[in-house]
Design a protein around this motif. Structure first.
Motif, PDB file in Angstrom:
ATOM      1  N   THR A 291       0.833  -1.204   0.000  1.00  0.00           N
ATOM      2  CA  THR A 291       0.000   0.000   0.000  1.00  0.00           C
ATOM      3  C   THR A 291       0.863   1.246   0.000  1.00  0.00           C
ATOM      4  N   ASP A 292       0.490   2.213  -0.833  1.00  0.00           N
ATOM      5  CA  ASP A 292       1.136   3.524  -0.815  1.00  0.00           C
ATOM      6  C   ASP A 292       0.059   4.592  -0.733  1.00  0.00           C
ATOM      7  N   SER A 293       0.430   5.844  -0.940  1.00  0.00           N
ATOM      8  CA  SER A 293      -0.524   6.943  -0.779  1.00  0.00           C
ATOM      9  C   SER A 293      -1.634   6.919  -1.816  1.00  0.00           C
ATOM     10  N   LEU A 294      -1.442   6.158  -2.901  1.00  0.00           N
ATOM     11  CA  LEU A 294      -2.461   6.068  -3.942  1.00  0.00           C
ATOM     12  C   LEU A 294      -3.365   4.849  -3.774  1.00  0.00           C
ATOM     13  N   GLY A 295      -2.998   3.964  -2.854  1.00  0.00           N
ATOM     14  CA  GLY A 295      -3.815   2.781  -2.640  1.00  0.00           C
ATOM     15  C   GLY A 295      -3.009   1.500  -2.693  1.00  0.00           C
ATOM     16  N   GLU A 296      -3.688   0.393  -3.008  1.00  0.00           N
ATOM     17  CA  GLU A 296      -3.066  -0.928  -2.996  1.00  0.00           C
ATOM     18  C   GLU A 296      -2.485  -1.291  -4.370  1.00  0.00           C
ATOM     19  N   VAL A 297      -1.349  -2.033  -4.310  1.00  0.00           N
ATOM     20  CA  VAL A 297      -0.683  -2.502  -5.529  1.00  0.00           C
ATOM     21  C   VAL A 297      -0.277  -3.955  -5.323  1.00  0.00           C
ATOM     22  N   ARG A 298      -0.549  -4.800  -6.308  1.00  0.00           N
ATOM     23  CA  ARG A 298      -0.095  -6.189  -6.249  1.00  0.00           C
ATOM     24  C   ARG A 298       1.365  -6.257  -6.674  1.00  0.00           C
ATOM     25  N   ILE A 299       2.183  -6.884  -5.818  1.00  0.00           N
ATOM     26  CA  ILE A 299       3.624  -7.000  -6.049  1.00  0.00           C
ATOM     27  C   ILE A 299       3.996  -8.486  -6.007  1.00  0.00           C
ATOM     28  N   PRO A 300       4.837  -8.974  -6.910  1.00  0.00           N
ATOM     29  CA  PRO A 300       5.298 -10.363  -6.807  1.00  0.00           C
ATOM     30  C   PRO A 300       5.847 -10.623  -5.405  1.00  0.00           C
ATOM     31  N   SER A 301       5.455 -11.738  -4.814  1.00  0.00           N
ATOM     32  CA  SER A 301       5.767 -11.980  -3.407  1.00  0.00           C
ATOM     33  C   SER A 301       7.267 -12.064  -3.134  1.00  0.00           C
ATOM     34  N   ASP A 302       8.055 -12.454  -4.146  1.00  0.00           N
ATOM     35  CA  ASP A 302       9.501 -12.552  -3.927  1.00  0.00           C
ATOM     36  C   ASP A 302      10.238 -11.256  -4.254  1.00  0.00           C
ATOM     37  N   ALA A 303       9.515 -10.219  -4.689  1.00  0.00           N
ATOM     38  CA  ALA A 303      10.153  -8.944  -5.053  1.00  0.00           C
ATOM     39  C   ALA A 303      10.463  -8.135  -3.803  1.00  0.00           C
ATOM     40  N   TYR A 304      11.599  -7.469  -3.833  1.00  0.00           N
ATOM     41  CA  TYR A 304      11.978  -6.595  -2.711  1.00  0.00           C
ATOM     42  C   TYR A 304      11.515  -5.161  -2.943  1.00  0.00           C
ATOM     43  N   TYR A 305      11.136  -4.838  -4.163  1.00  0.00           N
ATOM     44  CA  TYR A 305      10.587  -3.502  -4.387  1.00  0.00           C
ATOM     45  C   TYR A 305       9.134  -3.470  -3.923  1.00  0.00           C
ATOM     46  N   GLY A 306       8.555  -2.263  -3.902  1.00  0.00           N
ATOM     47  CA  GLY A 306       7.220  -2.101  -3.344  1.00  0.00           C
ATOM     48  C   GLY A 306       6.257  -1.401  -4.274  1.00  0.00           C
ATOM     49  N   ALA A 307       5.280  -0.729  -3.666  1.00  0.00           N
ATOM     50  CA  ALA A 307       4.157  -0.174  -4.413  1.00  0.00           C
ATOM     51  C   ALA A 307       4.567   0.903  -5.412  1.00  0.00           C
ATOM     52  N   PHE A 308       5.423   1.840  -4.999  1.00  0.00           N
ATOM     53  CA  PHE A 308       5.836   2.917  -5.899  1.00  0.00           C
ATOM     54  C   PHE A 308       6.506   2.327  -7.133  1.00  0.00           C
ATOM     55  N   THR A 309       7.429   1.406  -6.913  1.00  0.00           N
ATOM     56  CA  THR A 309       8.135   0.777  -8.028  1.00  0.00           C
ATOM     57  C   THR A 309       7.182  -0.044  -8.872  1.00  0.00           C
ATOM     58  N   GLY A 310       6.234  -0.729  -8.218  1.00  0.00           N
ATOM     59  CA  GLY A 310       5.251  -1.509  -8.955  1.00  0.00           C
ATOM     60  C   GLY A 310       4.450  -0.662  -9.922  1.00  0.00           C
ATOM     61  N   ARG A 311       4.135   0.553  -9.515  1.00  0.00           N
ATOM     62  CA  ARG A 311       3.437   1.465 -10.423  1.00  0.00           C
ATOM     63  C   ARG A 311       4.397   1.984 -11.506  1.00  0.00           C
ATOM     64  N   ALA A 312       5.604   2.306 -11.100  1.00  0.00           N
ATOM     65  CA  ALA A 312       6.545   2.951 -12.022  1.00  0.00           C
ATOM     66  C   ALA A 312       6.975   2.041 -13.163  1.00  0.00           C
ATOM     67  N   ILE A 313       7.115   0.739 -12.891  1.00  0.00           N
ATOM     68  CA  ILE A 313       7.587  -0.150 -13.963  1.00  0.00           C
ATOM     69  C   ILE A 313       6.537  -0.304 -15.061  1.00  0.00           C
ATOM     70  N   GLN A 314       5.318   0.087 -14.791  1.00  0.00           N
ATOM     71  CA  GLN A 314       4.286   0.073 -15.827  1.00  0.00           C
ATOM     72  C   GLN A 314       4.378   1.295 -16.734  1.00  0.00           C
ATOM     73  N   GLN A 315       5.143   2.287 -16.310  1.00  0.00           N
ATOM     74  CA  GLN A 315       5.198   3.562 -17.036  1.00  0.00           C
ATOM     75  C   GLN A 315       6.484   3.754 -17.837  1.00  0.00           C
ATOM     76  N   TYR A 316       7.618   3.364 -17.253  1.00  0.00           N
ATOM     77  CA  TYR A 316       8.909   3.779 -17.822  1.00  0.00           C
ATOM     78  C   TYR A 316       9.576   2.650 -18.610  1.00  0.00           C
ATOM     79  N   HIS A 317       8.994   2.346 -19.770  1.00  0.00           N
ATOM     80  CA  HIS A 317       9.613   1.430 -20.718  1.00  0.00           C
ATOM     81  C   HIS A 317      10.287   2.297 -21.786  1.00  0.00           C
ATOM     82  N   VAL A 318      11.583   2.457 -21.671  1.00  0.00           N
ATOM     83  CA  VAL A 318      12.300   3.382 -22.555  1.00  0.00           C
ATOM     84  C   VAL A 318      13.366   2.651 -23.360  1.00  0.00           C
TER      85      VAL A 318
END
Length: 453
Positions: free
Chosen positions: A7-34
């Protein structure tokens, strides 16, 4: 795949259970494909060292309790030992000011630290990415600092590669010192030089360019850490900044110091633009040398053919036996890319507004790409091309003998006008200047020899 819910300030995010990153990164990886590539190893190292140094400073200033602070330090040490680099999933070009990468770092370090504390990933009520790992920091001061550190670390690997080339050019200058050749200006025949002096000049130009790059590192050693959001150090405890930068200098092995004007360090990207332009200037010198080598090696029949180049692979898929200056061509393309990268840096450096330049990630990627290409290729170019060059002595001698431009050496004795007439007659008749001068009794053979020496 199993998931956990962060959970972050925008709400809940599903994260792979073995991932060490969290909600912010989970949202960001959907955006920054460069680029499709993960961030540079030195950016990861720089950020983790910054987070470790901040934790040390926060402990010493009592901004954070020792238990949490030591868990953060331990997590950073685990990453710096080479583990979990795959968890830094945000690309170098990401959100403005690198906020996404900063949060990727905060979340990974936080979840590793939670495991150090015997807790589960995502138990942010115990240890939080923002409140604890990012304590006394902002993306706005950590990313500029990470930029400087990452570039400095890459330059520590790049400058030795430049030194290898300088050594190869100097060695070749000595080897070629006895080979006289016709000089050229405007691509036309000019007074004679030696092949050795030509390569000595190359070594000088690269040495000067290398020293300019080294000098540019001094500005990079002044860092923004402690400036937080707008350069006024908001939300930092007393003494934090000096402690954090001192720790960062120690762990990175770099001569880092606080930039006196913190607001300047967030507003201006002069230090990075200055370093980039010095790298561009090095590329300009390298480009010129690569072009000269390609011209001198042109032929072997219809070109200059003054030097021979080692064959690193077949030159053509259709013309048997052809040898091309492939490594010089590769260096040309690298230099073109570096010049382009510097243009991107220049545009980004002037693209900031007011208290923050948000174009940091693009600038960093450009400089790291440029230095990566140099550190990877220059040792190959030096060993497989420069070290293997040979002089075509017969062609060099013929060019000097046949070129009428050497009449220039006789001009002080016989005058400019007469020398010009001899030049034209030599071209028309094919007779050498030596033959014409002696046959016309303008000078004796021994006098001509003395001048030509």
């Amino acid at each position: 795949m199993k998931y956990r819910v962060d959970t972050d300030s925008l709400g809940e995010v599903r994260i792979p259970s073995d991932a060490y990153y969290g909600a912010f990164t989970g949202r960001a990886i959907q955006q920054y494909h460069v680029t499709g590539k993960k961030s540079h190893k030195h950016l990861i190292a720089a950020y983790v060292m910054i987070k470790r140094s901040a934790a040390v400073a926060n402990i010493r200033t009592r901004a954070i309790d020792r238990k949490r602070g030591q868990a953060i330090i331990k997590a950073c040490d685990i990453i710096l030992a080479g583990k979990h680099h795959d968890q830094f999933v945000i690309e170098e070009i990401n959100s403005g000011a690198g906020t996404a990468f900063n949060m990727n770092s905060n979340e990974v370090i936080c979840n590793i630290a939670l495991e150090v504390l015997g807790k589960k990933k995502g138990q942010y009520d115990v240890l939080h990415p923002n409140d604890h790992v990012n304590m006394s920091q902002s993306s706005n001061d950590t990313f500029p600092t990470a930029m400087h550190v990452a570039i400095l670390l890459n330059l520590k690997e790049t400058l030795p590669a430049v030194d290898i080339l300088i050594k190869s050019l100097a060695k070749k200058a000595k080897e070629f010192s006895g080979f006289k050749k016709i000089g050229r200006t405007h691509l036309m025949d000019a007074l004679p030089v030696t092949l050795g002096s030509e390569f000595a000049a190359y070594a000088t130009s690269i040495t000067k360019a290398r020293n300019a790059v080294s000098a540019a590192t001094k500005e990079l050693e002044l860092v923004a850490l402690g400036g937080t959001a707008v350069g006024n150090g908001a939300n930092t405890p007393k003494g934090y900044r000096n402690i954090a930068i001192s720790e960062l200098a120690k762990i990175s092995g770099l001569h880092l110091k606080p930039e006196k004007d913190m607001q300047y360090s967030l507003q201006s990207k002069f230090a990075v633009a200055n370093a980039s332009s010095s790298i561009r200037n090095l590329a300009i010198e390298l480009n010129k040398i690569a072009n000269d080598i390609r011209l001198m090696a042109s032929g072997p029949i219809a070109g200059l053919s003054e030097i021979g180049i080692p064959a690193v692979h077949a030159g053509s898929s259709i013309m048997p036996g052809k040898v091309n200056p492939s490594l010089a061509e590769c260096l040309n393309m690298i230099c073109f890319a570096i010049i382009g990268n510097d243009t991107a840096v220049a545009n980004a450096a002037q693209g900031g507004q007011f208290e923050l330049n948000v174009m940091l990630p693009g600038m960093l990627k450009a400089v790291l790409d440029s230095t990566d290409m140099l550190k990877n290729f220059l040792p190959i170019f030096s060993k497989n091309l420069i070290d293997g060059l040979t002089a075509n002595e017969e062609r060099l001698k013929q060019n000097i003998e046949k070129s009428p431009v050497i009449v220039t050496l006789l001009a002080p004795k016989i005058g400019y006008q007469k020398s010009a007439e001899l030049f034209k007659e030599s071209l028309k008749t094919g007779k050498t200047i030596r033959e014409l001068v002696v046959s016309k009794n303008l000078m004796t053979a021994s006098q001509v020899d003395a001048l030509f020496k």
